[in-house]
Write a protein that holds these residues in place. Structure first.
Motif, PDB file in Angstrom:
ATOM      1  N   TYR A 194       7.949 -12.061  19.615  1.00 39.68           N
ATOM      2  CA  TYR A 194       9.071 -11.293  19.272  1.00 39.68           C
ATOM      3  C   TYR A 194      10.060 -11.959  18.164  1.00 39.68           C
ATOM      4  CZ  TYR A 194       7.767  -8.553  23.418  1.00 39.68           C
ATOM      5  OH  TYR A 194       7.077  -7.747  24.471  1.00 39.68           O
ATOM      6  N   PHE A 249      16.277 -12.884  23.397  1.00 39.78           N
ATOM      7  CA  PHE A 249      15.698 -14.482  23.371  1.00 39.78           C
ATOM      8  C   PHE A 249      15.984 -15.222  22.168  1.00 39.78           C
ATOM      9  CE2 PHE A 249      12.231 -17.444  23.934  1.00 39.78           C
ATOM     10  CZ  PHE A 249      12.453 -17.798  25.397  1.00 39.78           C
ATOM     11  N   LEU A 259      15.753  -7.238  23.968  1.00 42.20           N
ATOM     12  CA  LEU A 259      14.387  -7.113  24.806  1.00 42.20           C
ATOM     13  C   LEU A 259      14.441  -5.879  25.645  1.00 42.20           C
ATOM     14  CD1 LEU A 259      14.476 -10.780  26.220  1.00 42.20           C
ATOM     15  CD2 LEU A 259      12.954  -9.960  24.398  1.00 42.20           C
ATOM     16  N   CYS A 312      18.185 -17.156  27.240  1.00 36.29           N
ATOM     17  CA  CYS A 312      17.957 -16.025  27.594  1.00 36.29           C
ATOM     18  C   CYS A 312      19.174 -15.365  28.446  1.00 36.29           C
ATOM     19  CB  CYS A 312      16.791 -15.548  28.012  1.00 36.29           C
ATOM     20  SG  CYS A 312      16.276 -13.753  27.647  1.00 36.29           S
ATOM     21  N   LEU A 340       7.086 -14.382  24.453  1.00 44.95           N
ATOM     22  CA  LEU A 340       8.213 -13.792  24.005  1.00 44.95           C
ATOM     23  C   LEU A 340       8.289 -14.456  22.467  1.00 44.95           C
ATOM     24  CD1 LEU A 340      10.939 -14.552  26.711  1.00 44.95           C
ATOM     25  CD2 LEU A 340       9.845 -12.235  25.937  1.00 44.95           C
ATOM     26  N   TYR A 395       7.336 -16.356  28.958  1.00 45.35           N
ATOM     27  CA  TYR A 395       7.077 -14.930  29.477  1.00 45.35           C
ATOM     28  C   TYR A 395       7.956 -14.403  30.564  1.00 45.35           C
ATOM     29  CZ  TYR A 395       2.445 -16.571  28.148  1.00 45.35           C
ATOM     30  OH  TYR A 395       1.269 -17.120  27.278  1.00 45.35           O
ATOM     31  N   SER A 426      15.179 -12.597  19.147  1.00 46.34           N
ATOM     32  CA  SER A 426      14.261 -11.490  19.235  1.00 46.34           C
ATOM     33  C   SER A 426      15.027 -10.029  18.988  1.00 46.34           C
ATOM     34  CB  SER A 426      13.801 -11.733  20.764  1.00 46.34           C
ATOM     35  OG  SER A 426      15.065 -11.279  21.513  1.00 46.34           O
TER      36      SER A 426
END
Length: 440
Positions: free
Chosen positions: A257, A406, A422, A226, A254, A245, A419
């Motif tokens: 997602y 992520f 975010l 990330c 996460l 998290y 993801s």
């Protein structure tokens, strides 16, 4: 009688081994991952990202070093000193990382040179002529390639050790897990082009000498990145399968997602590839040739497109952003807009999302935060770069498109999880709680 005893002993040993293996397989560690901070560096020729890892134990504490994240490098290399007699008093200078050498006669030396060496025509041919004072064996020179400049240099293969805080996905614990890979030592002169306080390269590739190969027990072989969009706060890298998290959503894993697409192999690379079928901008699809490879990179700062793909993307993006006043292009970008820092929010509503349609039917959406780069107070540009007519691979997805996404590299199942931004989930990569606590 003697034969009977031997057979009985074999049965007993086999019974112990089988049950020991079963016990190891059933073992559930009190943590779910290992975790390290990620830093963004803006003081080199291009934006780069590093992980902060504990190295040797000196003066009753661990040294911490920053290593560039390279998901393509075949092995780890960094500034250090080879010292064959680590037990000699004062053998290692204070606050210096010293490691043990690999001899040119050991199998690792031949293996790295023949199977995992950097592919670069400008690299010299390694020889076995170097030795250490007082050591009766030759050292093992190997070639490394500087990811900032592309220049080739020589390093000496070693035995290394790294240590990582464990985590439950929410916070790091004060306990640690060790990894003991082969790496290579370089002199300080090899790092002149690196960001300040970055002393090496950490390999996260598919190579047998990259870090993930040494960390899989008892965790599954999977790492997550990330990248932060700012140099003032840490991003996060996990090794393990989660949960994960970020604050303030302390109860949202996460993984909920994520979408997934297969990780693909390339015969000439230890890096990671995915299949991109099309790039879609405001419902108009730009089809990607079936033989066009797409590589993921933690070294290239912006997504690079082969000229034919780039021209199609720019043409379409220009057409759907006619309401935004154009600006003179700023290198390395070819399409720029007059977007000031004061009207960026208003302009954002006019910037379309860019969808990468992937193998398996999934869609990786690049929102405005990952497609438009503010380069001056008055100019913002489409953060895609023309790689040239013969660029191979045809698409390289760079770190600007990774920021605040992520990303999961599941090496056991050969899948890539993503993801999208975010920021649209009211969090960011800078929101992991790094407050150290006692382990469970």
């Amino acid at each position: 009688m003697f034969s009977l005893l031997i057979n009985l002993l074999v049965v007993v040993v086999a019974f112990i081994v089988i049950h020991a293996n079963e016990a190891m397989a059933a073992y559930v560690p009190p943590y779910t991952s290992m975790v390290v901070p990620v830093n963004k560096h803006t003081d080199a020729a291009k934006h780069l990202y590093s992980v902060q890892i504990m190295t040797s134990y000196v003066n009753m504490q661990f040294l911490h070093s920053n290593f560039l994240i390279d998901i393509d490098a075949p092995f780890i290399w960094h500034e250090c000193i080879l010292e064959w007699n680590m037990y000699r008093p004062d053998s290692c200078p204070a606050d210096t990382l010293c490691t043990s050498p690999v001899s040119c006669e050991e199998y690792q030396c031949t293996d790295v040179r023949t199977s995992y060496a950097y592919e670069n025509p400008f690299c010299p041919q390694p020889t076995n002529s170097s030795t250490l004072p007082g050591w009766g064996f030759c050292t093992c020179p190997v070639n490394v390639v500087n990811p900032v400049t592309g220049a080739c240099d020589q390093a000496l293969l070693n035995y290394d050790a790294y240590f990582f805080n464990t985590s439950d996905g929410r916070i790091p614990f004060d306990g640690f897990f060790g990894g003991y890979p082969n790496a290579a030592c370089v002199p300080p002169s090899s790092l002149k082009s690196f960001p300040a306080n970055v002393t090496g390269v950490m390999a996260f590739s598919t190579s047998q000498y990259a870090l993930p190969e040494y960390l899989y027990q008892p965790l599954k072989k999977s790492f997550s990145i990330c990248l932060p969009s700012t140099s003032s706060a840490h991003g996060v890298l996990f090794y393990g399968t989660g949960p994960y998290y970020l604050l303030p959503q302390s109860n949202v894993d996460l993984r909920s997602y994520l979408s997934y697409t297969p990780l693909l192999k390339h015969p000439d690379s230890f890096g990671y590839y995915i299949g991109v079928n099309a790039i879609v901008i405001k419902k108009r699809s730009i089809n990607i040739p079936a033989n066009a490879a797409t590589k993921l990179s933690t070294i290239d700062p912006y997504t690079i497109l082969r000229t034919d793909i780039y021209n199609s993307v720019v043409r379409r993006f220009s057409m759907v952003t006619k309401q935004i006043r154009p600006a003179k292009p700023v290198a390395p970008f070819g399409l720029c807009f007059s977007i000031t820092s004061t009207n960026v929010t208003k302009a954002s509503s006019k910037v379309p999302e860019i969808d990468f349609n992937l193998q398996g039917g999934k869609k990786w959406t690049m929102s405005r935060e990952n497609s438009i780069k503010q380069v001056t107070n008055d100019v913002a540009c489409l953060a895609f770069v023309d790689g040239g007519a013969t660029n191979e691979p045809a698409i390289v997805i760079g770190t600007f498109q990774f920021e605040d996404n992520f990303l999961v590299f599941d090496l056991e199942n050969s899948t890539f999880g993503f993801s999208s931004s975010l920021l649209h989930k009211q969090t960011s990569c800078a929101n992991f709680n790094f407050t150290l606590t006692h382990g469970p």
